[in-house]
Design a protein around this motif. Structure first.
Motif, PDB file in Angstrom:
ATOM      1  N   GLU A 137     -59.723  22.289  94.140  1.00  0.00           N
ATOM      2  CA  GLU A 137     -61.098  21.840  93.933  1.00  0.00           C
ATOM      3  C   GLU A 137     -62.056  22.546  94.903  1.00  0.00           C
ATOM      4  OE1 GLU A 137     -62.744  17.490  93.124  1.00  0.00           O
ATOM      5  OE2 GLU A 137     -62.222  17.784  95.243  1.00  0.00           O
ATOM      6  N   SER A 138     -61.631  22.710  96.141  1.00  0.00           N
ATOM      7  CA  SER A 138     -62.456  23.385  97.147  1.00  0.00           C
ATOM      8  C   SER A 138     -62.712  24.843  96.762  1.00  0.00           C
ATOM      9  CB  SER A 138     -61.759  23.307  98.513  1.00  0.00           C
ATOM     10  OG  SER A 138     -62.488  24.005  99.470  1.00  0.00           O
ATOM     11  N   THR A 188     -65.143  24.976  93.873  1.00  0.00           N
ATOM     12  CA  THR A 188     -66.498  24.656  94.340  1.00  0.00           C
ATOM     13  C   THR A 188     -67.114  25.864  95.037  1.00  0.00           C
ATOM     14  OG1 THR A 188     -65.929  22.322  94.589  1.00  0.00           O
ATOM     15  CG2 THR A 188     -67.838  23.105  95.823  1.00  0.00           C
ATOM     16  N   PRO A 232     -67.910  28.927  91.925  1.00  0.00           N
ATOM     17  CA  PRO A 232     -68.170  28.386  90.595  1.00  0.00           C
ATOM     18  C   PRO A 232     -68.318  29.516  89.562  1.00  0.00           C
ATOM     19  CG  PRO A 232     -70.151  28.293  91.928  1.00  0.00           C
ATOM     20  CD  PRO A 232     -69.034  28.741  92.837  1.00  0.00           C
ATOM     21  N   GLY A 292     -61.416  19.854  86.080  1.00  0.00           N
ATOM     22  CA  GLY A 292     -62.620  19.166  86.520  1.00  0.00           C
ATOM     23  C   GLY A 292     -62.427  17.751  87.006  1.00  0.00           C
ATOM     24  N   LYS A 318     -61.924  14.783  89.541  1.00  0.00           N
ATOM     25  CA  LYS A 318     -62.254  14.584  90.954  1.00  0.00           C
ATOM     26  C   LYS A 318     -60.974  14.210  91.688  1.00  0.00           C
ATOM     27  CE  LYS A 318     -65.094  14.252  94.343  1.00  0.00           C
ATOM     28  NZ  LYS A 318     -65.157  15.463  95.094  1.00  0.00           N
ATOM     29  N   ASN A 323     -67.363  29.902 102.788  1.00  0.00           N
ATOM     30  CA  ASN A 323     -66.995  28.493 102.830  1.00  0.00           C
ATOM     31  C   ASN A 323     -66.240  28.173 104.125  1.00  0.00           C
ATOM     32  OD1 ASN A 323     -66.992  25.937 101.629  1.00  0.00           O
ATOM     33  ND2 ASN A 323     -64.947  26.240 100.803  1.00  0.00           N
TER      34      ASN A 323
END
Length: 140
Positions: free
Chosen positions: A35-36, A39, A42, A72, A74, A112
């Protein structure tokens, strides 16, 4: 700014709990890492290639967590297995600093993971640990 045309995730789960190694990350930790990355990058086409893990039920749980992140979902990473727990291992800070330096070489301050963020993380870890009892019960 650094803008890759493809994000290739080497989905190795050797560090998962139950694999017999020291890290013992929960499947959700792998989902959180995925997920990181998504993010941070994108709209970059992404491929996850399975390349490690030796306990089939754990590999399956890790794959579900990574695929969920790719779709997608969470991710709620359990507090007791957060990636931040790795900071307790030897060499972690030095390794993260080298990775951050490499990221900054391509992404600059928009990376990041930056050297400043790594240093701030470890300073925060030190502050959080002040006054906490260690395994033997004495103060750190």
């Amino acid at each position: 700014a650094f803008r890759p045309g493809l994000l290739l995730i080497s989905a190795g789960f050797d560090a998962a709990e139950g694999e017999g190694f020291h890290a013992k990350l929960a499947p959700e930790s792998f989902g959180a890492m995925t997920e990181s990355m998504l993010t941070a990058l994108p709209d970059v086409p992404t491929v996850a290639a399975l390349e490690g893990g030796y306990v089939p039920p754990m590999v399956a749980r890790c794959c579900v967590a990574v695929m969920g992140a790719l779709l997608g979902d969470k991710v709620d990473e359990p507090e007791e297995t957060k990636i931040s727990k790795l900071s307790e291992s030897k060499g972690c800070k030095a390794t993260l600093l080298k990775v951050a330096e490499a990221h900054e070489a391509h992404w600059g301050e928009s990376a990041n993971l930056t050297v400043a963020k790594v240093k701030a993380f470890f300073e925060g870890q030190r502050e959080r640990q002040k006054g906490l009892p260690n395994v033997r019960g004495s103060k750190r």
